[in-house]
Structure formats: C-alpha cells, structure tokens
Design an enzyme around this catalytic site. Structure first.
Site, PDB file in Angstrom:
ATOM      1  N   GLU A   1       0.828  -1.209   0.000  1.00  0.00           N
ATOM      2  CA  GLU A   1       0.000   0.000   0.000  1.00  0.00           C
ATOM      3  C   GLU A   1       0.864   1.260   0.000  1.00  0.00           C
ATOM      4  O   GLU A   1       0.558   2.234  -0.700  1.00  0.00           O
ATOM      5  CB  GLU A   1      -0.952  -0.008   1.202  1.00  0.00           C
ATOM      6  CG  GLU A   1      -1.932  -1.173   1.224  1.00  0.00           C
ATOM      7  CD  GLU A   1      -2.802  -1.254  -0.025  1.00  0.00           C
ATOM      8  OE1 GLU A   1      -3.035  -0.206  -0.665  1.00  0.00           O
ATOM      9  OE2 GLU A   1      -3.248  -2.355  -0.371  1.00  0.00           O
TER      10      GLU A   1
ATOM     11  N   HIS B   1       2.174   2.072  -3.483  1.00  0.00           N
ATOM     12  CA  HIS B   1       1.247   2.801  -4.360  1.00  0.00           C
ATOM     13  C   HIS B   1       1.448   4.313  -4.209  1.00  0.00           C
ATOM     14  O   HIS B   1       1.464   5.051  -5.194  1.00  0.00           O
ATOM     15  CB  HIS B   1      -0.202   2.455  -4.009  1.00  0.00           C
ATOM     16  CG  HIS B   1      -0.708   1.199  -4.639  1.00  0.00           C
ATOM     17  ND1 HIS B   1      -0.619   0.956  -5.995  1.00  0.00           N
ATOM     18  CD2 HIS B   1      -1.346   0.116  -4.102  1.00  0.00           C
ATOM     19  CE1 HIS B   1      -1.169  -0.227  -6.267  1.00  0.00           C
ATOM     20  NE2 HIS B   1      -1.600  -0.754  -5.137  1.00  0.00           N
TER      21      HIS B   1
ATOM     22  N   GLU C   1      -0.516  -2.447  -9.792  1.00  0.00           N
ATOM     23  CA  GLU C   1      -0.525  -3.452  -8.739  1.00  0.00           C
ATOM     24  C   GLU C   1       0.761  -4.278  -8.760  1.00  0.00           C
ATOM     25  O   GLU C   1       1.341  -4.571  -7.710  1.00  0.00           O
ATOM     26  CB  GLU C   1      -1.744  -4.367  -8.894  1.00  0.00           C
ATOM     27  CG  GLU C   1      -3.076  -3.698  -8.646  1.00  0.00           C
ATOM     28  CD  GLU C   1      -3.203  -3.135  -7.238  1.00  0.00           C
ATOM     29  OE1 GLU C   1      -2.708  -3.778  -6.296  1.00  0.00           O
ATOM     30  OE2 GLU C   1      -3.783  -2.049  -7.093  1.00  0.00           O
TER      31      GLU C   1
END
Length: 271
Positions: A135, A138, A197
């Site tokens: 996370e 990202h 991703e």
C-alpha cells in the site's frame, strides 16, 4: 477543434511528466503534490472522524510499528539512491479502523488505514508488513496521481470522440461512445491499473525486506487471500488487479530479489 483538443492533451502530457525514483519511469502528474497532498490529508482526517479508530491495543500498536519500519526503509532506499528529500512533504500516519472489510490503503503523502477485517487473514506481523509495503508503494510510485491523470485523458479523448461523431445519427454516435468506453477501459485503464498493482508488489516487497520482514510471507498471504475469496474473481483482463495465481507466482519469484536488495542495506535475517 478536434486537433486543438488533441494538441492540448499531448502538450499537457509532455509538460506534466516526472520520473519516479522507484520505477525509473516517466509518470503523468497533472495535479502537483502541492495540490494533491492537502486534499489527501483532509480526506483522511474526514474518514477517521467518521469511523471507529482503534488505539492502544496490541494490534493497533503493531500497525504503527510496522508502518514506521516500512517508512524508514523507504527513506533508506531513497537516500542510498540519491533521492534525498523525496518524502519531505509526507506526513506519515498509521491507523487501525474497526471494520469487517478485508482491506488496507495508503493515501498520497503516507496516510495509512488498516481495517480489522484483514488481520485474521494476515495472521502475523510479516504479512502485515507485506500488505503495508504494497500500500505504501502505491503512494511512493504516485499511482493515485497517475490514475487521476489517466482519467483526465480518458475523459478528454471521450469528449473528442463525441465531437467527431456529433454529425452522425444518435444511435451511431451512441455506438461509437460505447465502443470507446469499452476499449479505453479493457485496453487502457484496466491494464494500467494491473501494471500499478504489479509495480506495488515489487516495490513493496523490497521495502518489506529492507525493513527486516521475511518477503517469502507475501506469497503465503496471497494464498490465504485467495482461499478467503473462495477462488472467485473476474477474468484478469476485466479486473483492476492481477489474478490471485499470477500475483502469487510473481511474489514467489520476487522474494529472492527482495532479499538480495535487503542485503545491500546489511539486512541478512528476517522476522
């Protein structure tokens, strides 16, 4: 008018590109961090005010501990690769929220939320670190900023298609607009999202290993995530994410590379 719109989009793209230190790629950044981060911080505070934030428990303390280690590993990697100051505008924050959803996220600028629903699947701190690393990656790779920019391009091109077909019948124009919507999604936005991703998996795994957590745990985590989903997922080409099987295989292959990266920072054993 059509040519003017296309020229404007191309110029905007060229003027708004930046090289991301984690990927080495030119990335779209139509909205600068000076605008994006304050918006993200405000949204984060609003989210916390509307949800039950858990404080002082062992799980909440673990989320903070892991988050701090991942953020330190990001700083170490950036400093070692001559990108000092890249995180100067980040305001790291790590919160556990009482929610059954199997989810976690990181806003631009380092604002992180874990939902309690993901903890039973994670099972251990190394898996929490794998999620956290993904996370955070990202945010570090500016994926949110890029998706926003891509959406602006998609919207602009959509306007161009509408203008180019304005003299056609309503049914024919509708056919062109539907074709554009499907084509730009399946052929553009969805692969773009899946690529993000995969990038986040790699960057996140490196950060996890540099923080001293076992990168082998990431593929095991996704095996549990797959089991939790009952094996149900849309075909990969219609999804924003790689398939579970693709992700598991990729994480297994990346684990050795992550350990090798960690050794550059003196990390030779893992939690």
């Amino acid at each position: 008018m059509k040519n003017q719109l296309l020229t404007f989009i191309v110029c905007l793209f060229c003027l708004s590109c930046a090289t991301n230190p984690f990927t080495g790629k030119k990335t779209m950044a139509f909205m600068p961090n000076t605008q994006l981060l304050p918006m993200a911080f405000a949204e984060y505070d609003k989210f916390l005010s509307e949800h039950k934030v858990i404080k002082g428990t062992p799980d909440a303390e673990m989320i903070t501990r892991v988050g701090q280690r991942i953020s330190v590993s990001a700083e170490r990697w950036l400093d070692a690769n001559n990108h000092q100051g890249y995180l100067k505008d980040y305001k790291w924050e790590y919160n556990l929220v009482d929610d059954k959803a199997v989810n976690a996220w990181c806003m631009p600028g380092g604002k992180i939320v874990f939902y309690t629903g993901i903890l039973p699947i994670a099972k251990n701190e190394a898996a929490i670190a794998a999620i956290m690393g993904h996370e955070v990656a990202h945010a570090l790779a500016n994926h949110g900023q890029q998706r926003m920019s891509a959406g602006m391009i998609q919207q602009g091109v959509g306007v161009g298609v509408a203008m180019a077909t304005k003299d056609k019948s309503a049914s024919e124009q509708n056919m062109w607009m539907q074709a554009f919507a499907v084509g730009s999604s399946v052929g553009g936005m969805l692969p773009f999202s899946r690529a993000h991703e995969t990038e986040a998996d790699q960057i996140g795994l490196y950060l996890t290993a540099i923080a001293g957590y076992d990168p082998d745990e990431a593929s095991l985590l996704w095996e549990r995530m797959k089991a939790n989903s009952g094996g149900k997922s849309p075909p990969e080409f219609l999804s924003t994410h790689p398939s579970n099987d693709s992700r598991i295989a990729n994480l297994r292959a990346l684990a050795a590379k992550a350990k090798e990266e960690a050794r550059k920072f003196g990390v030779t054993s893992f939690r």
